[in-house]
Design a protein around this motif. Structure first.
Motif, PDB file in Angstrom:
ATOM      1  N   GLU A 150       7.784  88.957  62.546  1.00  0.00           N
ATOM      2  CA  GLU A 150       6.634  89.490  62.807  1.00  0.00           C
ATOM      3  C   GLU A 150       6.939  90.551  63.970  1.00  0.00           C
ATOM      4  O   GLU A 150       7.305  90.038  64.973  1.00  0.00           O
ATOM      5  N   TYR A 151       6.477  91.736  63.954  1.00  0.00           N
ATOM      6  CA  TYR A 151       6.416  92.690  64.654  1.00  0.00           C
ATOM      7  C   TYR A 151       5.024  93.197  65.190  1.00  0.00           C
ATOM      8  O   TYR A 151       4.164  93.044  64.394  1.00  0.00           O
ATOM      9  N   THR A 152       4.999  93.203  66.688  1.00  0.00           N
ATOM     10  CA  THR A 152       3.741  93.681  67.293  1.00  0.00           C
ATOM     11  C   THR A 152       3.712  94.910  67.867  1.00  0.00           C
ATOM     12  O   THR A 152       4.646  95.500  68.089  1.00  0.00           O
ATOM     13  N   ILE A 153       2.269  95.403  68.107  1.00  0.00           N
ATOM     14  CA  ILE A 153       2.346  96.648  68.910  1.00  0.00           C
ATOM     15  C   ILE A 153       3.103  96.757  70.285  1.00  0.00           C
ATOM     16  O   ILE A 153       3.470  97.814  71.023  1.00  0.00           O
ATOM     17  N   ASP A 154       3.121  95.735  70.759  1.00  0.00           N
ATOM     18  CA  ASP A 154       3.634  95.546  72.269  1.00  0.00           C
ATOM     19  C   ASP A 154       5.171  95.893  72.192  1.00  0.00           C
ATOM     20  O   ASP A 154       5.537  96.647  73.260  1.00  0.00           O
ATOM     21  N   LYS A 155       5.960  95.940  71.172  1.00  0.00           N
ATOM     22  CA  LYS A 155       7.251  95.966  71.015  1.00  0.00           C
ATOM     23  C   LYS A 155       7.534  97.530  70.608  1.00  0.00           C
ATOM     24  O   LYS A 155       8.659  98.042  70.619  1.00  0.00           O
ATOM     25  N   ILE A 156       6.586  97.981  69.633  1.00  0.00           N
ATOM     26  CA  ILE A 156       6.944  99.548  69.296  1.00  0.00           C
ATOM     27  C   ILE A 156       5.601 100.401  69.744  1.00  0.00           C
ATOM     28  O   ILE A 156       4.740 100.329  69.601  1.00  0.00           O
ATOM     29  N   ALA A 194       8.158 105.806  67.852  1.00  0.00           N
ATOM     30  CA  ALA A 194       8.270 105.902  66.380  1.00  0.00           C
ATOM     31  C   ALA A 194       8.421 107.471  66.030  1.00  0.00           C
ATOM     32  O   ALA A 194       9.050 107.829  65.230  1.00  0.00           O
ATOM     33  N   LEU A 195       7.974 108.345  66.496  1.00  0.00           N
ATOM     34  CA  LEU A 195       7.842 109.706  66.298  1.00  0.00           C
ATOM     35  C   LEU A 195       9.208 110.226  66.667  1.00  0.00           C
ATOM     36  O   LEU A 195       9.667 111.071  66.034  1.00  0.00           O
ATOM     37  N   LEU A 196       9.862 109.747  67.789  1.00  0.00           N
ATOM     38  CA  LEU A 196      11.049 110.225  68.151  1.00  0.00           C
ATOM     39  C   LEU A 196      12.198 109.864  67.079  1.00  0.00           C
ATOM     40  O   LEU A 196      13.327 110.328  66.871  1.00  0.00           O
ATOM     41  N   ASP A 197      11.786 108.728  66.286  1.00  0.00           N
ATOM     42  CA  ASP A 197      12.776 108.288  65.383  1.00  0.00           C
ATOM     43  C   ASP A 197      13.086 109.446  64.044  1.00  0.00           C
ATOM     44  O   ASP A 197      13.816 109.404  63.318  1.00  0.00           O
ATOM     45  N   GLY A 241      15.915 106.720  56.435  1.00  0.00           N
ATOM     46  CA  GLY A 241      15.596 107.118  57.868  1.00  0.00           C
ATOM     47  C   GLY A 241      13.987 107.154  57.793  1.00  0.00           C
ATOM     48  O   GLY A 241      13.257 106.986  58.754  1.00  0.00           O
ATOM     49  N   LEU A 242      13.485 108.120  56.907  1.00  0.00           N
ATOM     50  CA  LEU A 242      12.217 108.425  56.829  1.00  0.00           C
ATOM     51  C   LEU A 242      11.153 107.189  56.736  1.00  0.00           C
ATOM     52  O   LEU A 242      10.018 107.148  57.198  1.00  0.00           O
ATOM     53  N   SER A 243      11.937 106.250  56.031  1.00  0.00           N
ATOM     54  CA  SER A 243      10.946 105.076  55.593  1.00  0.00           C
ATOM     55  C   SER A 243      11.142 103.945  56.902  1.00  0.00           C
ATOM     56  O   SER A 243      10.074 103.798  57.158  1.00  0.00           O
ATOM     57  N   LYS A 244      12.129 103.964  57.269  1.00  0.00           N
ATOM     58  CA  LYS A 244      12.108 103.165  58.810  1.00  0.00           C
ATOM     59  C   LYS A 244      11.384 103.669  59.791  1.00  0.00           C
ATOM     60  O   LYS A 244      10.575 103.221  60.360  1.00  0.00           O
ATOM     61  N   ALA A 245      11.278 105.350  60.139  1.00  0.00           N
ATOM     62  CA  ALA A 245      10.460 105.740  61.095  1.00  0.00           C
ATOM     63  C   ALA A 245       8.982 105.541  60.571  1.00  0.00           C
ATOM     64  O   ALA A 245       8.208 105.526  61.479  1.00  0.00           O
ATOM     65  N   SER A 246       8.617 105.774  59.463  1.00  0.00           N
ATOM     66  CA  SER A 246       7.428 105.863  58.946  1.00  0.00           C
ATOM     67  C   SER A 246       6.896 104.416  59.283  1.00  0.00           C
ATOM     68  O   SER A 246       5.567 104.135  59.522  1.00  0.00           O
ATOM     69  N   TRP A 247       7.768 103.347  58.861  1.00  0.00           N
ATOM     70  CA  TRP A 247       6.990 101.837  59.146  1.00  0.00           C
ATOM     71  C   TRP A 247       7.101 101.642  60.456  1.00  0.00           C
ATOM     72  O   TRP A 247       5.859 101.180  60.919  1.00  0.00           O
ATOM     73  N   LYS A 248       7.740 102.139  61.445  1.00  0.00           N
ATOM     74  CA  LYS A 248       7.496 102.164  62.959  1.00  0.00           C
ATOM     75  C   LYS A 248       6.313 102.820  63.253  1.00  0.00           C
ATOM     76  O   LYS A 248       5.522 102.278  64.233  1.00  0.00           O
ATOM     77  N   LEU A 249       5.936 103.913  62.771  1.00  0.00           N
ATOM     78  CA  LEU A 249       4.644 104.698  63.321  1.00  0.00           C
ATOM     79  C   LEU A 249       3.618 103.993  62.673  1.00  0.00           C
ATOM     80  O   LEU A 249       2.601 103.797  63.377  1.00  0.00           O
ATOM     81  N   MET A 250       3.521 103.442  61.332  1.00  0.00           N
ATOM     82  CA  MET A 250       2.370 102.568  60.921  1.00  0.00           C
ATOM     83  C   MET A 250       2.199 101.394  61.703  1.00  0.00           C
ATOM     84  O   MET A 250       0.963 100.973  61.921  1.00  0.00           O
ATOM     85  N   LEU A 251       3.338 100.726  62.149  1.00  0.00           N
ATOM     86  CA  LEU A 251       3.119  99.636  62.994  1.00  0.00           C
ATOM     87  C   LEU A 251       2.494  99.931  64.303  1.00  0.00           C
ATOM     88  O   LEU A 251       1.749  99.144  65.066  1.00  0.00           O
ATOM     89  N   ALA A 252       2.976 100.883  64.871  1.00  0.00           N
ATOM     90  CA  ALA A 252       2.353 101.297  66.193  1.00  0.00           C
ATOM     91  C   ALA A 252       0.972 101.813  66.246  1.00  0.00           C
ATOM     92  O   ALA A 252       0.422 101.718  67.141  1.00  0.00           O
ATOM     93  N   LEU A 253       0.552 102.796  65.142  1.00  0.00           N
ATOM     94  CA  LEU A 253      -0.560 103.100  65.212  1.00  0.00           C
ATOM     95  C   LEU A 253      -1.766 102.149  64.548  1.00  0.00           C
ATOM     96  O   LEU A 253      -2.913 102.282  65.202  1.00  0.00           O
TER      97      LEU A 253
END
Length: 128
Positions: A3-9, A14-17, A51-63
């Motif tokens: 489980e990933y939370t907003i505190d970590k990302i 995410a945008l820099l990725d 790379g786009l899928s990983k960056a998008s995953w991080k962005l959705m997790l952060a937002l």
């Protein structure tokens, strides 16, 4: 599943990725224009999608604080397949690379700057 939370990302992280992904896509497209090798192009597209899928995953997790595990899962599949295709194409074109005709075209300016930025970005993505 981890489980990933907003505190970590964060959204900024995410945008820099996306930056190394864009540079990598530019480098692969440049290599394809010089070599006309469809295997390296297919591998580059798969790595770019990874790379786009990983960056998008991080962005959705952060937002949205929503774990779209499918984006994180396809990263592994696309990245392994893409880099395998790139390695296969390098092995197939080794005599062209050694002769220097492709090497001379790729490492001229401004392409060399993009390759350097891409390598730095990929290293920082692995570290972060």
């Amino acid at each position: 599943m981890k489980e990933y939370t907003i505190d970590k990302i964060s959204a900024k992280m995410a945008l820099l990725d996306y930056i190394p992904v864009i540079f990598f896509a530019g480098c692969i497209f440049n290599v394809f224009l010089k070599s006309h090798n469809p295997i390296i192009f297919a591998g580059g597209i798969l790595c770019t999608l990874a790379g786009l899928s990983k960056a998008s995953w991080k962005l959705m997790l952060a937002l949205k604080n929503k774990n779209l595990f499918f984006f994180n899962y396809i990263f592994r599949i696309f990245m392994i397949t893409g880099f395998s295709l790139i390695i296969i194409s390098i092995v197939m074109e080794w005599n062209v690379i050694i002769s220097g005709s492709l090497n001379g075209l790729i490492f001229k300016m401004p392409q060399a700057i993009f390759y350097f930025i891409t390598i730095i970005g990929m290293i920082s993505m692995c570290v972060c």
